[in-house]
Design an enzyme around this catalytic site. Structure first.
Site, PDB file in Angstrom:
ATOM      1  N   HIS A 172      -1.830   1.369  -9.222  1.00 18.52           N
ATOM      2  CA  HIS A 172      -0.992   0.250  -8.787  1.00 18.52           C
ATOM      3  C   HIS A 172      -1.741  -1.073  -8.941  1.00 18.52           C
ATOM      4  O   HIS A 172      -2.958  -1.086  -9.177  1.00 18.52           O
ATOM      5  CB  HIS A 172      -0.531   0.427  -7.330  1.00 18.52           C
TER       6      HIS A 172
HETATM    7  P1  TYD Z   1      -2.424   3.900  -1.406  1.00 19.62           P
HETATM    8  O1  TYD Z   1      -2.841   2.479  -1.242  1.00 19.62           O
HETATM    9  O2  TYD Z   1      -1.316   4.213  -2.364  1.00 19.62           O
HETATM   10  O3  TYD Z   1      -3.683   4.803  -1.774  1.00 19.62           O
HETATM   11  P2  TYD Z   1      -4.650   4.739  -3.044  1.00 19.62           P
HETATM   12  O4  TYD Z   1      -4.412   3.446  -3.766  1.00 19.62           O
HETATM   13  O5  TYD Z   1      -6.014   4.855  -2.480  1.00 19.62           O
HETATM   14  O6  TYD Z   1      -4.349   5.929  -3.892  1.00 19.62           O
HETATM   15  O7  TYD Z   1      -2.041   4.460   0.036  1.00 19.62           O
HETATM   16  C1  TYD Z   1      -1.786   5.831   0.279  1.00 19.62           C
HETATM   17  C2  TYD Z   1      -0.878   5.931   1.494  1.00 19.62           C
HETATM   18  O8  TYD Z   1      -1.512   5.399   2.647  1.00 19.62           O
HETATM   19  C3  TYD Z   1       0.437   5.161   1.326  1.00 19.62           C
HETATM   20  O9  TYD Z   1       1.470   5.947   1.895  1.00 19.62           O
HETATM   21  C4  TYD Z   1       0.251   3.918   2.143  1.00 19.62           C
HETATM   22  C5  TYD Z   1      -0.741   4.345   3.214  1.00 19.62           C
HETATM   23  N1  TYD Z   1      -1.641   3.238   3.620  1.00 19.62           N
HETATM   24  C6  TYD Z   1      -1.523   2.690   4.886  1.00 19.62           C
HETATM   25  O10 TYD Z   1      -0.660   3.089   5.691  1.00 19.62           O
HETATM   26  N2  TYD Z   1      -2.371   1.672   5.243  1.00 19.62           N
HETATM   27  C7  TYD Z   1      -3.326   1.222   4.408  1.00 19.62           C
HETATM   28  O11 TYD Z   1      -4.096   0.274   4.773  1.00 19.62           O
HETATM   29  C8  TYD Z   1      -3.437   1.792   3.100  1.00 19.62           C
HETATM   30  C9  TYD Z   1      -4.464   1.311   2.127  1.00 19.62           C
HETATM   31  C10 TYD Z   1      -2.578   2.808   2.751  1.00 19.62           C
END
Ligand code: TYD
Length: 134
Positions: free
Chosen positions: A51
């Site tokens: 992303h």
């Molecule tokens: P995501 O940012 O997509 O993870 P990565 O980029 O590390 O693969 O986040 C994964 C899940 O966690 C998504 O459902 C959103 C949640 N999340 C939170 O609730 N708070 C946060 O601060 C972050 C970073 C993610």
């Protein structure tokens, strides 16, 4: 936006016979810190990220172990950065696509962020990212 805005940042290290201490203050990162989170127990072969962010700036640090960060901009440029030192950070500005992969066993990715969590700040579709970054 161009990958030129991505930067490697040296995090100050205070060394003595008892070990090392590194500190991140607001003169180390070019933003006010609003959130810190970390990725750990990442199964081998797993990809994270996938992303970009509309506004968010982040500093990524391999607090333990190593992983690769694949960065992409909307002009087709790609760069891979290996993070493997607790005193080296990768500054990822807004509107840069990132994927995290090749986590070593026991790797921990610490993320220092400029904003609190907001799903509406995410761009999770690569084609949409390319269109939005024109
Ligand atoms: P995501 O940012 O997509 O993870 P990565 O980029 O590390 O693969 O986040 C994964 C899940 O966690 C998504 O459902 C959103 C949640 N999340 C939170 O609730 N708070 C946060 O601060 C972050 C970073 C993610």
């Amino acid at each position: 936006m161009s990958l030129d805005r991505v930067k490697i940042i040296d995090i100050p290290k205070i060394t003595d016979v008892r070990g090392n201490l590194s500190v991140i203050e607001n003169d180390v990162v070019p933003f006010d810190v609003k959130r810190v989170y970390y990725l750990y127990d990442v199964p081998s072969g797993t990809h994270r990220g996938g992303h970009a962010h509309k506004k968010l700036y982040q500093l990524l640090i391999a607090i333990s172990g190593s992983f690769n960060v694949v960065l992409k901009d909307s002009s087709g440029n790609t760069k891979v950065v290996t993070l493997n030192k607790p005193n080296t950070g990768l500054l990822i500005p807004n509107m840069v696509w990132r994927e995290l992969e090749d986590f070593s066993s026991g790797a921990i990715c610490l993320v220092v962020a400029s904003e609190v969590y907001e799903e509406s700040d995410y761009i999770r579709d690569f084609d949409r990212f390319l269109l939005m970054d024109k």
